[in-house]
Write a protein that holds these residues in place. Sequence first.
Motif, mmCIF file in Angstrom:
data_model
loop_
_atom_site.group_PDB
_atom_site.id
_atom_site.type_symbol
_atom_site.label_atom_id
_atom_site.label_comp_id
_atom_site.label_asym_id
_atom_site.label_seq_id
_atom_site.Cartn_x
_atom_site.Cartn_y
_atom_site.Cartn_z
ATOM 1 N N ILE A 5 -5.294 -15.995 -2.860
ATOM 2 C CA ILE A 5 -4.370 -15.300 -3.762
ATOM 3 C C ILE A 5 -5.013 -14.027 -4.313
ATOM 4 C CG2 ILE A 5 -3.184 -15.453 -6.000
ATOM 5 C CD1 ILE A 5 -2.798 -18.489 -5.357
ATOM 6 N N VAL A 6 -6.223 -14.161 -4.826
ATOM 7 C CA VAL A 6 -6.915 -13.017 -5.442
ATOM 8 C C VAL A 6 -7.166 -11.921 -4.409
ATOM 9 C CG1 VAL A 6 -9.054 -12.254 -6.557
ATOM 10 C CG2 VAL A 6 -7.939 -14.352 -7.317
ATOM 11 N N ILE A 7 -7.723 -12.280 -3.262
ATOM 12 C CA ILE A 7 -8.067 -11.261 -2.262
ATOM 13 C C ILE A 7 -6.807 -10.589 -1.719
ATOM 14 C CG2 ILE A 7 -8.182 -12.670 -0.163
ATOM 15 C CD1 ILE A 7 -10.795 -10.080 -1.138
ATOM 16 N N SER A 8 -5.737 -11.337 -1.560
ATOM 17 C CA SER A 8 -4.476 -10.750 -1.080
ATOM 18 C C SER A 8 -3.930 -9.737 -2.085
ATOM 19 C CB SER A 8 -3.432 -11.849 -0.840
ATOM 20 O OG SER A 8 -3.858 -12.709 0.176
ATOM 21 N N ILE A 9 -3.950 -10.104 -3.349
ATOM 22 C CA ILE A 9 -3.457 -9.193 -4.388
ATOM 23 C C ILE A 9 -4.304 -7.928 -4.428
ATOM 24 C CG2 ILE A 9 -3.241 -8.889 -6.893
ATOM 25 C CD1 ILE A 9 -2.352 -11.882 -6.977
ATOM 26 N N VAL A 10 -5.626 -8.076 -4.348
ATOM 27 C CA VAL A 10 -6.511 -6.910 -4.417
ATOM 28 C C VAL A 10 -6.305 -5.993 -3.213
ATOM 29 C CG1 VAL A 10 -8.927 -6.152 -4.429
ATOM 30 C CG2 VAL A 10 -8.217 -8.072 -5.863
ATOM 31 N N ILE A 11 -6.170 -6.570 -2.031
ATOM 32 C CA ILE A 11 -5.957 -5.747 -0.834
ATOM 33 C C ILE A 11 -4.626 -5.005 -0.915
ATOM 34 C CG2 ILE A 11 -5.550 -5.841 1.664
ATOM 35 C CD1 ILE A 11 -7.766 -8.028 1.762
ATOM 36 N N VAL A 12 -3.573 -5.682 -1.340
ATOM 37 C CA VAL A 12 -2.274 -5.015 -1.495
ATOM 38 C C VAL A 12 -2.378 -3.904 -2.540
ATOM 39 C CG1 VAL A 12 0.111 -5.351 -2.305
ATOM 40 C CG2 VAL A 12 -0.893 -6.955 -0.663
ATOM 41 N N LEU A 19 -1.551 4.863 -0.975
ATOM 42 C CA LEU A 19 -0.273 5.588 -0.897
ATOM 43 C C LEU A 19 -0.141 6.577 -2.053
ATOM 44 C CD1 LEU A 19 2.170 2.685 0.088
ATOM 45 C CD2 LEU A 19 1.308 4.523 1.564
ATOM 46 N N ILE A 20 -0.523 6.148 -3.237
ATOM 47 C CA ILE A 20 -0.490 7.046 -4.399
ATOM 48 C C ILE A 20 -1.438 8.227 -4.173
ATOM 49 C CG2 ILE A 20 -1.085 7.263 -6.856
ATOM 50 C CD1 ILE A 20 -0.181 4.302 -7.145
ATOM 51 N N ALA A 21 -2.636 7.933 -3.679
ATOM 52 C CA ALA A 21 -3.619 8.989 -3.430
ATOM 53 C C ALA A 21 -3.089 9.993 -2.413
ATOM 54 C CB ALA A 21 -4.938 8.379 -2.946
ATOM 55 N N ARG A 22 -2.460 9.504 -1.371
ATOM 56 C CA ARG A 22 -1.917 10.402 -0.338
ATOM 57 C C ARG A 22 -0.841 11.307 -0.939
ATOM 58 N NH1 ARG A 22 -3.074 11.737 4.964
ATOM 59 N NH2 ARG A 22 -3.935 9.666 5.034
ATOM 60 N N ARG A 23 0.043 10.729 -1.740
ATOM 61 C CA ARG A 23 1.099 11.518 -2.391
ATOM 62 C C ARG A 23 0.490 12.570 -3.317
ATOM 63 N NH1 ARG A 23 3.923 8.386 -6.703
ATOM 64 N NH2 ARG A 23 2.172 9.238 -7.832
ATOM 65 N N LYS A 93 -1.077 12.918 -11.488
ATOM 66 C CA LYS A 93 -1.083 13.544 -10.165
ATOM 67 C C LYS A 93 -2.467 14.016 -9.728
ATOM 68 C CE LYS A 93 3.682 15.098 -10.069
ATOM 69 N NZ LYS A 93 4.575 16.242 -9.915
ATOM 70 N N PHE A 94 -3.422 14.013 -10.651
ATOM 71 C CA PHE A 94 -4.774 14.460 -10.313
ATOM 72 C C PHE A 94 -5.661 13.322 -9.804
ATOM 73 C CE2 PHE A 94 -3.244 17.621 -13.346
ATOM 74 C CZ PHE A 94 -3.490 18.782 -12.618
ATOM 75 N N TRP A 95 -5.171 12.063 -9.879
ATOM 76 C CA TRP A 95 -5.991 10.939 -9.408
ATOM 77 C C TRP A 95 -5.987 10.907 -7.890
ATOM 78 C CZ3 TRP A 95 -5.073 6.761 -6.260
ATOM 79 C CH2 TRP A 95 -6.147 5.863 -6.150
#
Length: 177
Positions: A5-12, A19-23, A93-95
């Motif tokens: 559960i923990v590793i799945s949440i962290v990977i997602v 995706l945020i970084a790319r945007r 937007k700067f992150w």
Amino acid sequence: MVFGIVISIVIVQRLFELLIARRNEKWMMSQGAFEAGATHYPIMVGMHILFFISLLVEVFFFNRQLSPIWTILLTFFLIAQVLRVWCLASLGKFWNTKIIVLPNAEVVRKGPYKWIRHPNYTIVATELLVLPLMFNAFFTAVLFTLLNCWMMTVRIPAEEKALKEATNYTEEFLLNK
């Protein structure tokens, strides 16, 4: 079960952050930003991917169990996640996961950036230590804590150099202590 559960949440979470970084990167580049430290970025990405692989291998193949203090470690990890979101929200937007600098932009001095120059790096260091320790993955905890320390000796100077040269970073962080 808890590990899955923990590793799945962290990977997602990490994939969503990419995706945020790319945007944010697209927006900043459209405003005239530039990337610094591009040569070390693939190494850093590889280190983080290997962290997850090492953690998975150590927990599954060496049958690591939950630490007796896993609830305490989970609490630290969850606090780190709240602080991570605070960092991302403060930078807006700067992150980015890359060092993307917009010339002549004013550096962010809100949220945790009021008190510390690189709070997200502190949070990442905490995660790289606490997450494996939650599952008694001592090899992964030690190895990637050391690798992250080395990476920060490369990344932080590259980021600070770019910020000093292109923004008001020196005035905000180095002169106003």
